[in-house]
Write an enzyme that holds these catalytic residues in place. Structure first.
Site, mmCIF file in Angstrom:
data_model
loop_
_atom_site.group_PDB
_atom_site.id
_atom_site.type_symbol
_atom_site.label_atom_id
_atom_site.label_comp_id
_atom_site.label_asym_id
_atom_site.label_seq_id
_atom_site.Cartn_x
_atom_site.Cartn_y
_atom_site.Cartn_z
ATOM 1 N N LYS A 118 0.838 -1.210 0.000
ATOM 2 C CA LYS A 118 0.000 0.000 0.000
ATOM 3 C C LYS A 118 0.876 1.264 0.000
ATOM 4 C CE LYS A 118 -3.775 -2.570 1.994
ATOM 5 N NZ LYS A 118 -4.757 -2.854 3.030
ATOM 6 N N GLN A 133 -5.280 -2.237 9.149
ATOM 7 C CA GLN A 133 -5.029 -3.519 8.488
ATOM 8 C C GLN A 133 -5.635 -4.658 9.313
ATOM 9 O OE1 GLN A 133 -3.713 -3.739 5.440
ATOM 10 N NE2 GLN A 133 -4.051 -5.946 5.467
ATOM 11 N N ASP A 164 -11.604 1.885 3.277
ATOM 12 C CA ASP A 164 -11.866 0.457 3.083
ATOM 13 C C ASP A 164 -13.346 0.197 2.756
ATOM 14 O OD1 ASP A 164 -9.825 -1.448 3.206
ATOM 15 O OD2 ASP A 164 -9.618 -1.256 5.381
#
Ligand SMILES: Nc1nc2c(c(=O)[nH]1)N[C@@H](CN(C=O)c1ccc(C(=O)N[C@@H](CCC(=O)O)C(=O)O)cc1)CN2
Length: 270
Positions: free
Chosen positions: A40, A84, A107
């Site tokens: 990322k 995460q 997300d």
């Protein structure tokens, strides 16, 4: 996608005074999570997005993590926040996701974004399902009217990709570990999306000739130790019209969509 986004972001300092800023929080040292977070950061650099990765030990208290998120929510220079997953067992994942400002939830996991997806309202789409539909379209796959079978019913992939395929007018069947005669169902698929998290779970006899196969799994092959998907690629590829590989398929596309979501969250805040 990355080149197009980089071209767009290049103009942001002149237009908006700064570039989008994504903050990724990594708890613990799980090697797969470390690798995804590194991916990322690398993609952010390629696109011109500012990336901050906050690394915290496995033992972090839930309250401390919630405090970090509250600080990032209040920071006007932060456009996207990503925690995460998975988190250590002592931390309530749902509570942590719900603590992220919906407008910074890159997300698309916040309950309000999930609700908006199911009500067909504007929202941030979860990265993997969004990437899957983008790939199908880019590959020229007609989705409307097709029989789509999704293997797996997770909140991150199975359920949202089912909804996105429904919105594209596919006829969608969601299957899972308790589905009886799974092969019978998957053989009926014109589009097969597999997100069950078991190495080489889908074998050639479970796939019809000419099917479009999307493999979401990222596993270690117990025999070779190499990365493999949920689909036995070597056996299924000759039967499939198109198929995504692992590595090099859905995973990198997920990261591209994260970059896109970060830019979208930034632009909504400008
Ligand atoms: N907060 C989130 N956590 C997790 C998500 C997510 O979307 N948001 N999804 C997965 C992990 N994931 C993204 O974070 C992810 C998985 C795989 C890849 C990827 O590029 N895989 C490569 C192989 C990488 C390797 O060498 O191990 C590939 O398939 O080519 C990217 C992102 C769970 N957690």
């Amino acid at each position: 996608m990355k080149a197009e986004m980089a071209e767009k972001v290049k103009d942001f300092p002149a237009k908006y005074g700064r570039v989008p800023h994504l903050v990724v929080i990594l708890v613990g040292e799980d090697p797969a999570s470390v690798s995804y977070v590194t991916g990322k950061a690398k993609a952010s650099a390629e696109v011109g997005i500012r990336n901050t990765t906050i690394r915290k030990p496995e033992t972090i208290a839930e309250e401390e993590l919630l405090g970090i998120i509250a600080g990032l929510n209040a920071d006007p220079e932060v456009d996207g926040i990503l925690v995460q997953l998975p988190l250590p067992k002592h931390i309530d994942e749902e509570k942590v996701i719900a603590a992220i400002d919906k407008a910074k939830d890159v997300d698309g996991f916040h309950p309000l974004n999930v609700a908006a997806l199911w009500q067909k309202q504007p929202c941030t789409l979860p990265c993997t399902p969004k990437g899957i539909v983008k790939m199908l379209k880019a590959a020229g796959v007609e989705i409307a009217g097709k029989r789509a079978v999704v293997v797996g019913r997770s909140n991150i992939v199975g359920l949202p990709v089912s909804k996105l395929l429904l919105d594209e007018n596919a006829t969608v069947t969601v299957t899972h570990s308790r589905t009886r005669d799974l092969g019978e169902v998957t053989r009926g698929a014109e589009i097969l999306v597999v997100a069950i998290g078991r190495p080489k779970f889908v074998t050639a006899d479970m796939v019809s000739e000419g099917a479009v196969v999307i493999d979401v799994g990222v596993n270690r092959d117990p025999e070779t130790g190499r990365l493999c998907g949920d689909v036995d690629f070597a056996a299924v590829e000759p039967k499939a019209a198109v198929i995504t590989p692992v590595p090099g398929g859905v995973g990198p596309m997920t990261i591209c969509c994260l970059m896109e979501n970060t830019i979208e969250c930034f632009l909504r805040r400008m």
